[in-house]
Design a protein around this motif. Sequence first.
Motif, PDB file in Angstrom:
ATOM      1  N   ALA A  20       0.834  -1.204   0.000  1.00 18.57           N
ATOM      2  CA  ALA A  20       0.000   0.000   0.000  1.00 18.57           C
ATOM      3  C   ALA A  20       0.873   1.260   0.000  1.00 18.57           C
ATOM      4  CB  ALA A  20      -0.927  -0.006   1.217  1.00 18.57           C
ATOM      5  N   ALA A  21       1.970   1.236   0.750  1.00 19.57           N
ATOM      6  CA  ALA A  21       2.866   2.388   0.778  1.00 19.57           C
ATOM      7  C   ALA A  21       3.509   2.603  -0.587  1.00 19.57           C
ATOM      8  CB  ALA A  21       3.937   2.185   1.844  1.00 19.57           C
ATOM      9  N   LEU A  22       3.899   1.526  -1.251  1.00 14.19           N
ATOM     10  CA  LEU A  22       4.497   1.648  -2.580  1.00 14.19           C
ATOM     11  C   LEU A  22       3.494   2.141  -3.610  1.00 14.19           C
ATOM     12  CD1 LEU A  22       6.842  -1.455  -2.746  1.00 14.19           C
ATOM     13  CD2 LEU A  22       7.477   0.944  -2.591  1.00 14.19           C
ATOM     14  N   ARG A  23       2.245   1.705  -3.520  1.00 10.25           N
ATOM     15  CA  ARG A  23       1.212   2.196  -4.444  1.00 10.25           C
ATOM     16  C   ARG A  23       0.994   3.687  -4.247  1.00 10.25           C
ATOM     17  NH1 ARG A  23      -1.321  -2.887  -3.536  1.00 10.25           N
ATOM     18  NH2 ARG A  23      -2.500  -2.002  -1.820  1.00 10.25           N
ATOM     19  N   GLY A  24       0.976   4.140  -3.003  1.00 10.36           N
ATOM     20  CA  GLY A  24       0.816   5.567  -2.735  1.00 10.36           C
ATOM     21  C   GLY A  24       1.993   6.375  -3.237  1.00 10.36           C
ATOM     22  N   THR A  25       3.195   5.855  -3.047  1.00  8.46           N
ATOM     23  CA  THR A  25       4.391   6.527  -3.550  1.00  8.46           C
ATOM     24  C   THR A  25       4.371   6.589  -5.065  1.00  8.46           C
ATOM     25  OG1 THR A  25       5.635   5.754  -1.632  1.00  8.46           O
ATOM     26  CG2 THR A  25       6.909   6.493  -3.540  1.00  8.46           C
ATOM     27  N   ASN A  26       3.975   5.502  -5.703  1.00  7.49           N
ATOM     28  CA  ASN A  26       3.896   5.460  -7.165  1.00  7.49           C
ATOM     29  C   ASN A  26       2.909   6.509  -7.681  1.00  7.49           C
ATOM     30  OD1 ASN A  26       4.394   4.549  -9.763  1.00  7.49           O
ATOM     31  ND2 ASN A  26       2.769   3.031  -9.673  1.00  7.49           N
ATOM     32  N   ALA A  27       1.763   6.623  -7.055  1.00  5.95           N
ATOM     33  CA  ALA A  27       0.773   7.612  -7.471  1.00  5.95           C
ATOM     34  C   ALA A  27       1.311   9.034  -7.305  1.00  5.95           C
ATOM     35  CB  ALA A  27      -0.514   7.441  -6.659  1.00  5.95           C
ATOM     36  N   ALA A  28       2.033   9.282  -6.222  1.00 10.90           N
ATOM     37  CA  ALA A  28       2.595  10.617  -6.002  1.00 10.90           C
ATOM     38  C   ALA A  28       3.644  10.952  -7.061  1.00 10.90           C
ATOM     39  CB  ALA A  28       3.212  10.693  -4.605  1.00 10.90           C
ATOM     40  N   VAL A  29       4.476   9.982  -7.411  1.00 12.46           N
ATOM     41  CA  VAL A  29       5.507  10.222  -8.426  1.00 12.46           C
ATOM     42  C   VAL A  29       4.864  10.506  -9.783  1.00 12.46           C
ATOM     43  CG1 VAL A  29       7.363   9.099  -9.724  1.00 12.46           C
ATOM     44  CG2 VAL A  29       7.319   8.956  -7.238  1.00 12.46           C
ATOM     45  N   VAL A  30       3.814   9.773 -10.121  1.00 11.00           N
ATOM     46  CA  VAL A  30       3.121  10.010 -11.388  1.00 11.00           C
ATOM     47  C   VAL A  30       2.554  11.423 -11.429  1.00 11.00           C
ATOM     48  CG1 VAL A  30       1.100   9.345 -12.750  1.00 11.00           C
ATOM     49  CG2 VAL A  30       2.628   7.583 -11.858  1.00 11.00           C
ATOM     50  N   GLU A  31       1.972  11.878 -10.352  1.00 11.18           N
ATOM     51  CA  GLU A  31       1.421  13.236 -10.294  1.00 11.18           C
ATOM     52  C   GLU A  31       2.513  14.294 -10.441  1.00 11.18           C
ATOM     53  OE1 GLU A  31      -1.730  14.216 -10.303  1.00 11.18           O
ATOM     54  OE2 GLU A  31      -2.310  12.125 -10.455  1.00 11.18           O
ATOM     55  N   ILE A  32       3.644  14.074  -9.797  1.00 12.00           N
ATOM     56  CA  ILE A  32       4.753  15.028  -9.913  1.00 12.00           C
ATOM     57  C   ILE A  32       5.262  15.079 -11.345  1.00 12.00           C
ATOM     58  CG2 ILE A  32       7.148  15.433  -9.232  1.00 12.00           C
ATOM     59  CD1 ILE A  32       6.334  14.391  -6.433  1.00 12.00           C
ATOM     60  N   LEU A  33       5.384  13.920 -11.979  1.00  7.27           N
ATOM     61  CA  LEU A  33       5.842  13.894 -13.370  1.00  7.27           C
ATOM     62  C   LEU A  33       4.845  14.579 -14.306  1.00  7.27           C
ATOM     63  CD1 LEU A  33       7.345  10.301 -13.599  1.00  7.27           C
ATOM     64  CD2 LEU A  33       8.574  12.474 -13.586  1.00  7.27           C
ATOM     65  N   LEU A  34       3.559  14.387 -14.074  1.00  4.52           N
ATOM     66  CA  LEU A  34       2.550  15.058 -14.899  1.00  4.52           C
ATOM     67  C   LEU A  34       2.618  16.578 -14.722  1.00  4.52           C
ATOM     68  CD1 LEU A  34      -0.555  12.720 -14.580  1.00  4.52           C
ATOM     69  CD2 LEU A  34       0.795  13.182 -16.620  1.00  4.52           C
ATOM     70  N   ALA A  35       2.797  17.015 -13.488  1.00  2.00           N
ATOM     71  CA  ALA A  35       2.908  18.455 -13.237  1.00  2.00           C
ATOM     72  C   ALA A  35       4.160  19.021 -13.906  1.00  2.00           C
ATOM     73  CB  ALA A  35       2.941  18.716 -11.735  1.00  2.00           C
ATOM     74  N   ALA A  36       5.259  18.289 -13.846  1.00  2.00           N
ATOM     75  CA  ALA A  36       6.501  18.748 -14.478  1.00  2.00           C
ATOM     76  C   ALA A  36       6.357  18.753 -15.995  1.00  2.00           C
ATOM     77  CB  ALA A  36       7.659  17.856 -14.058  1.00  2.00           C
ATOM     78  N   MET A  37       5.601  17.820 -16.532  1.00  2.00           N
ATOM     79  CA  MET A  37       5.397  17.773 -17.981  1.00  2.00           C
ATOM     80  C   MET A  37       4.510  18.934 -18.436  1.00  2.00           C
ATOM     81  SD  MET A  37       5.783  16.168 -20.817  1.00  2.00           S
ATOM     82  CE  MET A  37       5.021  15.890 -22.375  1.00  2.00           C
ATOM     83  N   TYR A  38       3.497  19.247 -17.660  1.00  2.00           N
ATOM     84  CA  TYR A  38       2.562  20.298 -18.075  1.00  2.00           C
ATOM     85  C   TYR A  38       3.200  21.677 -18.060  1.00  2.00           C
ATOM     86  CZ  TYR A  38      -1.164  23.649 -18.140  1.00  2.00           C
ATOM     87  OH  TYR A  38      -1.942  24.718 -18.458  1.00  2.00           O
ATOM     88  N   ASP A  39       3.794  22.044 -16.913  1.00  2.42           N
ATOM     89  CA  ASP A  39       4.211  23.440 -16.761  1.00  2.42           C
ATOM     90  C   ASP A  39       5.314  23.852 -17.725  1.00  2.42           C
ATOM     91  OD1 ASP A  39       4.423  26.024 -15.917  1.00  2.42           O
ATOM     92  OD2 ASP A  39       5.487  25.538 -14.081  1.00  2.42           O
ATOM     93  N   PRO A  40       6.492  23.271 -17.707  1.00  2.49           N
ATOM     94  CA  PRO A  40       7.470  23.825 -18.657  1.00  2.49           C
ATOM     95  C   PRO A  40       7.288  23.306 -20.078  1.00  2.49           C
ATOM     96  CG  PRO A  40       8.533  22.188 -17.309  1.00  2.49           C
ATOM     97  CD  PRO A  40       7.124  22.328 -16.805  1.00  2.49           C
TER      98      PRO A  40
ATOM     99  N   TRP B  13       4.461  21.692 -21.785  1.00  4.91           N
ATOM    100  CA  TRP B  13       3.224  21.979 -22.506  1.00  4.91           C
ATOM    101  C   TRP B  13       3.012  23.478 -22.687  1.00  4.91           C
ATOM    102  CZ3 TRP B  13       0.054  18.695 -25.032  1.00  4.91           C
ATOM    103  CH2 TRP B  13      -1.127  19.213 -25.517  1.00  4.91           C
ATOM    104  N   THR B  14       3.171  24.246 -21.620  1.00  8.12           N
ATOM    105  CA  THR B  14       2.866  25.677 -21.708  1.00  8.12           C
ATOM    106  C   THR B  14       3.890  26.453 -22.530  1.00  8.12           C
ATOM    107  OG1 THR B  14       4.016  26.120 -19.623  1.00  8.12           O
ATOM    108  CG2 THR B  14       1.643  25.703 -19.504  1.00  8.12           C
ATOM    109  N   LYS B  15       5.116  25.986 -22.589  1.00  4.49           N
ATOM    110  CA  LYS B  15       6.151  26.702 -23.333  1.00  4.49           C
ATOM    111  C   LYS B  15       6.437  26.098 -24.706  1.00  4.49           C
ATOM    112  CE  LYS B  15       7.579  29.378 -19.841  1.00  4.49           C
ATOM    113  NZ  LYS B  15       6.377  29.746 -19.151  1.00  4.49           N
ATOM    114  N   GLY B  16       6.103  24.826 -24.914  1.00  2.11           N
ATOM    115  CA  GLY B  16       6.516  24.162 -26.140  1.00  2.11           C
ATOM    116  C   GLY B  16       5.412  23.819 -27.122  1.00  2.11           C
ATOM    117  N   ILE B  17       4.189  23.686 -26.663  1.00  2.00           N
ATOM    118  CA  ILE B  17       3.086  23.305 -27.544  1.00  2.00           C
ATOM    119  C   ILE B  17       2.245  24.545 -27.820  1.00  2.00           C
ATOM    120  CG2 ILE B  17       1.097  21.790 -27.861  1.00  2.00           C
ATOM    121  CD1 ILE B  17       3.711  20.242 -27.649  1.00  2.00           C
TER     122      ILE B  17
END
Length: 71
Positions: A6-26, A28-32
Amino acid sequence: MPTAQAALRGTNAAVVEILLAAMYDPVWTKGIHGSADLILGLAAFGFLHFWKTPPWLVVVLASLAGLVYLG
Protein backbone atom coordinates in the motif's frame (compact mmCIF):
# COMPACT_ATOMS: atom_id res chain seq x y z
CA MET A 1 3.23 -7.55 3.12
CA PRO A 2 0.04 -5.57 2.47
CA THR A 3 1.23 -2.48 4.35
CA ALA A 4 4.40 -2.19 2.30
CA GLN A 5 2.47 -2.74 -0.93
CA ALA A 6 0.00 0.00 0.00
CA ALA A 7 2.87 2.39 0.78
CA LEU A 8 4.50 1.65 -2.58
CA ARG A 9 1.21 2.20 -4.44
CA GLY A 10 0.82 5.57 -2.73
CA THR A 11 4.39 6.53 -3.55
CA ASN A 12 3.90 5.46 -7.17
CA ALA A 13 0.77 7.61 -7.47
CA ALA A 14 2.60 10.62 -6.00
CA VAL A 15 5.51 10.22 -8.43
CA VAL A 16 3.12 10.01 -11.39
CA GLU A 17 1.42 13.24 -10.29
CA ILE A 18 4.75 15.03 -9.91
CA LEU A 19 5.84 13.89 -13.37
CA LEU A 20 2.55 15.06 -14.90
CA ALA A 21 2.91 18.46 -13.24
CA ALA A 22 6.50 18.75 -14.48
CA MET A 23 5.40 17.77 -17.98
CA TYR A 24 2.56 20.30 -18.07
CA ASP A 25 4.21 23.44 -16.76
CA PRO A 26 7.47 23.82 -18.66
CA VAL A 27 6.86 21.48 -21.57
CA TRP A 28 3.22 21.98 -22.51
CA THR A 29 2.87 25.68 -21.71
CA LYS A 30 6.15 26.70 -23.33
CA GLY A 31 6.52 24.16 -26.14
CA ILE A 32 3.09 23.30 -27.54
CA HIS A 33 1.67 26.32 -29.40
CA GLY A 34 -0.39 24.69 -32.12
CA SER A 35 -1.42 21.50 -33.83
CA ALA A 36 1.93 21.05 -35.61
CA ASP A 37 3.75 21.14 -32.25
CA LEU A 38 1.33 18.61 -30.81
CA ILE A 39 1.76 16.27 -33.77
CA LEU A 40 5.55 16.52 -33.53
CA GLY A 41 5.44 15.80 -29.80
CA LEU A 42 3.15 12.81 -30.26
CA ALA A 43 5.34 11.48 -33.07
CA ALA A 44 8.43 11.77 -30.87
CA PHE A 45 6.59 9.96 -28.07
CA GLY A 46 5.54 7.24 -30.52
CA PHE A 47 9.11 6.76 -31.70
CA LEU A 48 10.30 6.44 -28.11
CA HIS A 49 7.51 4.33 -26.71
CA PHE A 50 6.22 2.11 -29.48
CA TRP A 51 9.18 1.74 -31.83
CA LYS A 52 11.88 1.86 -29.11
CA THR A 53 13.95 4.36 -31.09
CA PRO A 54 17.09 5.53 -29.26
CA PRO A 55 16.46 8.88 -27.52
CA TRP A 56 19.41 10.59 -29.23
CA LEU A 57 17.93 9.73 -32.63
CA VAL A 58 14.49 11.05 -31.61
CA VAL A 59 16.13 14.33 -30.56
CA VAL A 60 17.92 14.60 -33.91
CA LEU A 61 14.77 13.77 -35.89
CA ALA A 62 12.61 16.16 -33.87
CA SER A 63 15.21 18.90 -34.31
CA LEU A 64 15.26 18.39 -38.06
CA ALA A 65 11.47 18.36 -38.18
CA GLY A 66 11.44 21.61 -36.18
CA LEU A 67 13.89 23.22 -38.57
CA VAL A 68 11.75 22.20 -41.55
CA TYR A 69 8.59 23.42 -39.80
CA LEU A 70 10.11 26.79 -38.89
CA GLY A 71 11.52 27.21 -42.34
